[in-house]
Design a protein around this motif. Structure first.
Motif, mmCIF file in Angstrom:
data_model
loop_
_atom_site.group_PDB
_atom_site.id
_atom_site.type_symbol
_atom_site.label_atom_id
_atom_site.label_comp_id
_atom_site.label_asym_id
_atom_site.label_seq_id
_atom_site.Cartn_x
_atom_site.Cartn_y
_atom_site.Cartn_z
ATOM 1 N N UNK A 108 41.034 38.130 30.899
ATOM 2 C CA UNK A 108 40.343 38.969 31.847
ATOM 3 C C UNK A 108 41.159 38.996 33.141
ATOM 4 N N UNK A 109 41.108 40.120 33.790
ATOM 5 C CA UNK A 109 41.829 40.303 35.039
ATOM 6 C C UNK A 109 40.819 40.383 36.186
ATOM 7 N N UNK A 110 41.170 39.754 37.301
ATOM 8 C CA UNK A 110 40.346 39.780 38.506
ATOM 9 C C UNK A 110 41.148 40.503 39.587
ATOM 10 N N UNK A 111 40.532 41.496 40.194
ATOM 11 C CA UNK A 111 41.196 42.199 41.296
ATOM 12 C C UNK A 111 40.306 42.122 42.526
ATOM 13 N N UNK A 112 40.886 41.677 43.629
ATOM 14 C CA UNK A 112 40.180 41.606 44.898
ATOM 15 C C UNK A 112 40.683 42.744 45.777
ATOM 16 N N UNK A 113 39.774 43.579 46.223
ATOM 17 C CA UNK A 113 40.081 44.658 47.158
ATOM 18 C C UNK A 113 39.398 44.292 48.466
ATOM 19 N N UNK A 114 40.208 44.005 49.473
ATOM 20 C CA UNK A 114 39.660 43.446 50.710
ATOM 21 C C UNK A 114 40.125 44.245 51.917
ATOM 22 N N UNK A 115 39.223 44.394 52.877
ATOM 23 C CA UNK A 115 39.555 45.073 54.130
ATOM 24 C C UNK A 115 40.154 44.060 55.092
ATOM 25 N N UNK A 116 41.215 44.453 55.764
ATOM 26 C CA UNK A 116 41.856 43.601 56.755
ATOM 27 C C UNK A 116 42.946 42.734 56.154
ATOM 28 N N UNK A 117 43.821 42.299 57.010
ATOM 29 C CA UNK A 117 44.944 41.454 56.597
ATOM 30 C C UNK A 117 44.653 40.014 56.983
ATOM 31 N N UNK A 118 44.969 39.114 56.083
ATOM 32 C CA UNK A 118 44.700 37.700 56.325
ATOM 33 C C UNK A 118 45.927 36.994 56.913
ATOM 34 N N UNK A 119 47.123 37.538 56.661
ATOM 35 C CA UNK A 119 48.350 36.992 57.249
ATOM 36 C C UNK A 119 48.615 35.558 56.832
ATOM 37 N N UNK A 120 49.259 34.826 57.706
ATOM 38 C CA UNK A 120 49.609 33.423 57.462
ATOM 39 C C UNK A 120 48.625 32.537 58.215
ATOM 40 N N UNK A 121 47.393 32.556 57.819
ATOM 41 C CA UNK A 121 46.334 31.817 58.497
ATOM 42 C C UNK A 121 45.900 30.629 57.642
ATOM 43 N N UNK A 122 45.152 29.711 58.230
ATOM 44 C CA UNK A 122 44.595 28.621 57.411
ATOM 45 C C UNK A 122 43.715 29.149 56.281
ATOM 46 N N UNK A 168 44.202 36.297 35.407
ATOM 47 C CA UNK A 168 45.152 36.990 36.277
ATOM 48 C C UNK A 168 44.392 37.501 37.489
ATOM 49 N N UNK A 169 44.897 37.210 38.684
ATOM 50 C CA UNK A 169 44.234 37.630 39.914
ATOM 51 C C UNK A 169 45.221 38.400 40.781
ATOM 52 N N UNK A 170 44.815 39.590 41.218
ATOM 53 C CA UNK A 170 45.587 40.394 42.169
ATOM 54 C C UNK A 170 44.747 40.587 43.417
ATOM 55 N N UNK A 171 45.407 40.592 44.566
ATOM 56 C CA UNK A 171 44.731 40.864 45.831
ATOM 57 C C UNK A 171 45.367 42.098 46.450
ATOM 58 N N UNK A 173 32.802 38.674 30.337
ATOM 59 C CA UNK A 173 33.984 38.306 29.546
ATOM 60 C C UNK A 173 33.676 38.385 28.048
ATOM 61 N N UNK A 174 32.548 37.815 27.652
ATOM 62 C CA UNK A 174 32.171 37.789 26.241
ATOM 63 C C UNK A 174 31.823 39.173 25.708
ATOM 64 N N UNK A 175 31.421 40.082 26.591
ATOM 65 C CA UNK A 175 31.116 41.467 26.196
ATOM 66 C C UNK A 175 32.353 42.361 26.165
ATOM 67 N N UNK A 176 33.525 41.794 26.439
ATOM 68 C CA UNK A 176 34.762 42.562 26.361
ATOM 69 C C UNK A 176 35.189 43.251 27.636
ATOM 70 N N UNK A 177 34.576 42.885 28.761
ATOM 71 C CA UNK A 177 35.011 43.456 30.037
ATOM 72 C C UNK A 177 36.424 42.938 30.317
ATOM 73 N N UNK A 178 37.330 43.861 30.591
ATOM 74 C CA UNK A 178 38.741 43.495 30.808
ATOM 75 C C UNK A 178 39.047 43.164 32.256
ATOM 76 N N UNK A 179 38.276 43.747 33.175
ATOM 77 C CA UNK A 179 38.632 43.614 34.591
ATOM 78 C C UNK A 179 37.379 43.540 35.454
ATOM 79 N N UNK A 180 37.408 42.587 36.398
ATOM 80 C CA UNK A 180 36.381 42.495 37.425
ATOM 81 C C UNK A 180 37.029 42.855 38.750
#
Length: 141
Positions: A1-15, A30-33, A76-83
């Protein structure tokens, strides 16, 4: 399964960025941001029946970690490929975006900065994976 995060704003080099990376590298999927500007941007790519969209939203459902893991495991068990998870800017999501989502979730009734929400989501994804695999990281009380 693939996880994709779509986020507003830049996090940069922060803690917070270090914390996000610490948890995301543990997630077995697999995770993409993708970072979008606070306003505008392309929006979510077209989806098919094997994709679920989850928005972090103040009007969302409060879920405990076990329920969150169960929902992911069920998909996942129902065959969803991407969240696809969305974290909005300061104004959140509009009604049309909320209506198009498969699930709205909230991290409690408090308002969180998007950088903290991203770190909390990353940790919850790792926690969900650990619950689903029987790893001892999550200790149900």
């Amino acid at each position: 399964m693939r996880i994709r995060l779509f986020v507003r704003g830049r996090i940069g080099q922060s803690p917070e960025a270090e914390l996000v990376q610490r948890y995301l590298k543990r997630v077995p999927w697999d995770v993409d941001v993708t970072e979008w500007p606070d306003k505008g941007g392309p929006g979510f790519p077209p989806a098919d029946g094997h994709v679920r969209t989850i928005l972090l939203d103040e009007k969302g459902k409060d879920m405990d970690s076990t329920a969150f893991a169960a929902r992911i495991g069920g998909w996942r068990d129902d065959g969803v490929r991407e969240l696809r998870f969305g974290i909005g800017a300061a104004d959140g999501f509009d009604d049309a975006e909320r209506a198009s989502a498969d699930l709205l979730i909230a991290f409690g009734r408090m308002t969180w900065p998007h950088m903290m929400a991203r770190a909390m989501l990353a940790e919850q994804l790792w926690r969900a994976a650990s619950i689903l695999s029987g790893h001892p990281y999550h200790r149900a009380g």
